[in-house]
Design a protein around this motif. Structure first.
Motif, mmCIF file in Angstrom:
data_model
loop_
_atom_site.group_PDB
_atom_site.id
_atom_site.type_symbol
_atom_site.label_atom_id
_atom_site.label_comp_id
_atom_site.label_asym_id
_atom_site.label_seq_id
_atom_site.Cartn_x
_atom_site.Cartn_y
_atom_site.Cartn_z
ATOM 1 N N PRO A 43 0.833 -1.205 0.000
ATOM 2 C CA PRO A 43 0.000 0.000 0.000
ATOM 3 C C PRO A 43 0.871 1.260 0.000
ATOM 4 O O PRO A 43 1.730 1.428 0.849
ATOM 5 C CB PRO A 43 -0.790 -0.113 1.301
ATOM 6 N N THR A 44 0.642 2.106 -0.984
ATOM 7 C CA THR A 44 1.469 3.288 -1.181
ATOM 8 C C THR A 44 0.608 4.546 -1.122
ATOM 9 O O THR A 44 -0.449 4.606 -1.743
ATOM 10 C CB THR A 44 2.200 3.198 -2.536
ATOM 11 N N ASP A 45 1.098 5.522 -0.398
ATOM 12 C CA ASP A 45 0.375 6.778 -0.207
ATOM 13 C C ASP A 45 0.455 7.637 -1.465
ATOM 14 O O ASP A 45 1.478 8.247 -1.753
ATOM 15 C CB ASP A 45 0.964 7.533 0.991
ATOM 16 N N THR A 46 -0.616 7.606 -2.232
ATOM 17 C CA THR A 46 -0.751 8.456 -3.409
ATOM 18 C C THR A 46 -2.137 9.086 -3.367
ATOM 19 O O THR A 46 -3.007 8.657 -2.599
ATOM 20 C CB THR A 46 -0.610 7.665 -4.720
ATOM 21 N N GLU A 47 -2.354 10.066 -4.190
ATOM 22 C CA GLU A 47 -3.679 10.696 -4.237
ATOM 23 C C GLU A 47 -4.760 9.670 -4.552
ATOM 24 O O GLU A 47 -5.845 9.701 -3.987
ATOM 25 C CB GLU A 47 -3.675 11.814 -5.286
ATOM 26 N N ALA A 48 -4.438 8.724 -5.424
ATOM 27 C CA ALA A 48 -5.419 7.709 -5.816
ATOM 28 C C ALA A 48 -5.736 6.732 -4.699
ATOM 29 O O ALA A 48 -6.868 6.263 -4.587
ATOM 30 C CB ALA A 48 -4.914 6.954 -7.037
ATOM 31 N N THR A 49 -4.763 6.385 -3.839
ATOM 32 C CA THR A 49 -4.999 5.354 -2.829
ATOM 33 C C THR A 49 -5.520 5.904 -1.506
ATOM 34 O O THR A 49 -6.048 5.141 -0.703
ATOM 35 C CB THR A 49 -3.713 4.563 -2.533
ATOM 36 N N ARG A 50 -5.384 7.183 -1.259
ATOM 37 C CA ARG A 50 -5.795 7.742 0.042
ATOM 38 C C ARG A 50 -7.258 7.487 0.352
ATOM 39 O O ARG A 50 -7.622 7.297 1.502
ATOM 40 C CB ARG A 50 -5.506 9.236 0.086
ATOM 41 N N SER A 51 -8.084 7.427 -0.674
ATOM 42 C CA SER A 51 -9.515 7.235 -0.430
ATOM 43 C C SER A 51 -9.942 5.771 -0.488
ATOM 44 O O SER A 51 -11.082 5.459 -0.158
ATOM 45 C CB SER A 51 -10.329 8.046 -1.444
ATOM 46 N N ILE A 52 -9.040 4.856 -0.880
ATOM 47 C CA ILE A 52 -9.473 3.462 -1.016
ATOM 48 C C ILE A 52 -8.766 2.487 -0.086
ATOM 49 O O ILE A 52 -9.233 1.366 0.074
ATOM 50 C CB ILE A 52 -9.345 2.973 -2.477
ATOM 51 N N VAL A 53 -7.625 2.878 0.488
ATOM 52 C CA VAL A 53 -6.919 1.968 1.398
ATOM 53 C C VAL A 53 -7.433 2.223 2.813
ATOM 54 O O VAL A 53 -7.254 3.307 3.357
ATOM 55 C CB VAL A 53 -5.386 2.167 1.340
ATOM 56 N N PRO A 54 -8.090 1.233 3.404
ATOM 57 C CA PRO A 54 -8.658 1.444 4.743
ATOM 58 C C PRO A 54 -7.581 1.584 5.817
ATOM 59 O O PRO A 54 -6.535 0.931 5.762
ATOM 60 C CB PRO A 54 -9.502 0.195 4.976
ATOM 61 N N GLU A 55 -7.851 2.432 6.793
ATOM 62 C CA GLU A 55 -6.923 2.645 7.907
ATOM 63 C C GLU A 55 -6.658 1.328 8.638
ATOM 64 O O GLU A 55 -5.567 1.096 9.137
ATOM 65 C CB GLU A 55 -7.479 3.693 8.874
ATOM 66 N N ALA A 56 -7.657 0.447 8.691
ATOM 67 C CA ALA A 56 -7.469 -0.851 9.359
ATOM 68 C C ALA A 56 -6.360 -1.656 8.683
ATOM 69 O O ALA A 56 -5.601 -2.357 9.350
ATOM 70 C CB ALA A 56 -8.777 -1.634 9.355
ATOM 71 N N MET A 57 -6.247 -1.562 7.363
ATOM 72 C CA MET A 57 -5.184 -2.268 6.652
ATOM 73 C C MET A 57 -3.826 -1.683 7.032
ATOM 74 O O MET A 57 -2.869 -2.427 7.262
ATOM 75 C CB MET A 57 -5.355 -2.177 5.132
ATOM 76 N N VAL A 58 -3.755 -0.378 7.128
ATOM 77 C CA VAL A 58 -2.495 0.281 7.483
ATOM 78 C C VAL A 58 -2.069 -0.134 8.893
ATOM 79 O O VAL A 58 -0.893 -0.397 9.143
ATOM 80 C CB VAL A 58 -2.625 1.809 7.354
ATOM 81 N N ARG A 59 -3.014 -0.242 9.813
ATOM 82 C CA ARG A 59 -2.686 -0.652 11.190
ATOM 83 C C ARG A 59 -2.156 -2.079 11.253
ATOM 84 O O ARG A 59 -1.447 -2.435 12.184
ATOM 85 C CB ARG A 59 -3.905 -0.495 12.097
ATOM 86 N N GLN A 60 -2.484 -2.900 10.259
ATOM 87 C CA GLN A 60 -1.996 -4.279 10.234
ATOM 88 C C GLN A 60 -0.578 -4.398 9.695
ATOM 89 O O GLN A 60 0.067 -5.429 9.863
ATOM 90 C CB GLN A 60 -2.939 -5.156 9.405
ATOM 91 N N LEU A 61 -0.078 -3.349 9.052
ATOM 92 C CA LEU A 61 1.286 -3.381 8.529
ATOM 93 C C LEU A 61 2.273 -3.351 9.689
ATOM 94 O O LEU A 61 2.047 -2.669 10.683
ATOM 95 C CB LEU A 61 1.542 -2.187 7.607
ATOM 96 N N ALA A 62 3.365 -4.049 9.565
ATOM 97 C CA ALA A 62 4.368 -4.068 10.633
ATOM 98 C C ALA A 62 4.874 -2.668 10.939
ATOM 99 O O ALA A 62 5.113 -2.333 12.105
ATOM 100 C CB ALA A 62 5.530 -4.985 10.254
ATOM 101 N N LEU A 63 5.029 -1.818 9.924
ATOM 102 C CA LEU A 63 5.556 -0.471 10.135
ATOM 103 C C LEU A 63 4.477 0.587 10.328
ATOM 104 O O LEU A 63 4.781 1.761 10.491
ATOM 105 C CB LEU A 63 6.498 -0.072 8.990
ATOM 106 N N LYS A 64 3.205 0.193 10.279
ATOM 107 C CA LYS A 64 2.060 1.050 10.632
ATOM 108 C C LYS A 64 1.962 2.342 9.827
ATOM 109 O O LYS A 64 1.492 3.365 10.303
ATOM 110 C CB LYS A 64 2.079 1.420 12.127
ATOM 111 N N ARG A 65 2.420 2.318 8.603
ATOM 112 C CA ARG A 65 2.244 3.459 7.712
ATOM 113 C C ARG A 65 2.233 2.963 6.277
ATOM 114 O O ARG A 65 2.758 1.893 5.971
ATOM 115 C CB ARG A 65 3.364 4.488 7.886
ATOM 116 N N MET A 66 1.616 3.731 5.412
ATOM 117 C CA MET A 66 1.664 3.403 3.994
ATOM 118 C C MET A 66 3.038 3.767 3.457
ATOM 119 O O MET A 66 3.727 4.633 3.991
ATOM 120 C CB MET A 66 0.567 4.152 3.241
#
Length: 126
Positions: free
Chosen positions: A67-90
């Motif tokens: 998951p990469t922080d871009t204008e296109a992904t900010r509205s479709i990547v759920p925060e819950a998915m980001v919290r599951q990443l080991a590094l807790k950020r996109m």
């Protein structure tokens, strides 16, 4: 087929020490339908070309972004998915660029046939 066509087009111009870096995705390791299937194809193409072109001194690798922080992904990547990443950020575009520059550099002269997940720990493979 794009990666294969581009490789075929540039191959006559590549010399010993050249490097190819394909664009994959962590979707290749998840149940993501046709997109994931296409990225599995990129991964297999990468390792096959690495074996085929290694004798010519050409390295072939791929980057598999998560998951990469871009204008296109900010509205479709759920925060819950980001919290599951080991590094807790996109990831950022800079995260991917740094890996790309490494794979193209002489520092990676002994790296070929690898799919590097740049994903903050989204996918863990043994």
């Amino acid at each position: 087929m794009g990666a294969l066509h581009v490789t075929r087009a540039v191959l006559p111009y590549l010399k010993d020490g050249a490097a190819i870096v394909n664009q994959s995705s962590t979707a290749a390791y998840q149940a993501t339908g046709f997109y994931g299937l296409a990225k599995v194809g990129i991964n297999h193409l990468t390792i096959s070309l690495a074996a085929e072109l290694g004798g010519r001194g050409i390295r072939v690798n791929a980057i598999a972004p998560g998951p990469t922080d871009t204008e296109a992904t900010r509205s479709i990547v759920p925060e819950a998915m980001v919290r599951q990443l080991a590094l807790k950020r996109m990831g950022t575009v800079a995260d991917h660029a740094s890996t790309l520059l490494f794979l193209l550099s002489d520092d990676a002269s002994w790296v070929t046939g690898q799919i590097i997940a740049v994903d903050g720990g989204q996918v863990v493979r043994l």
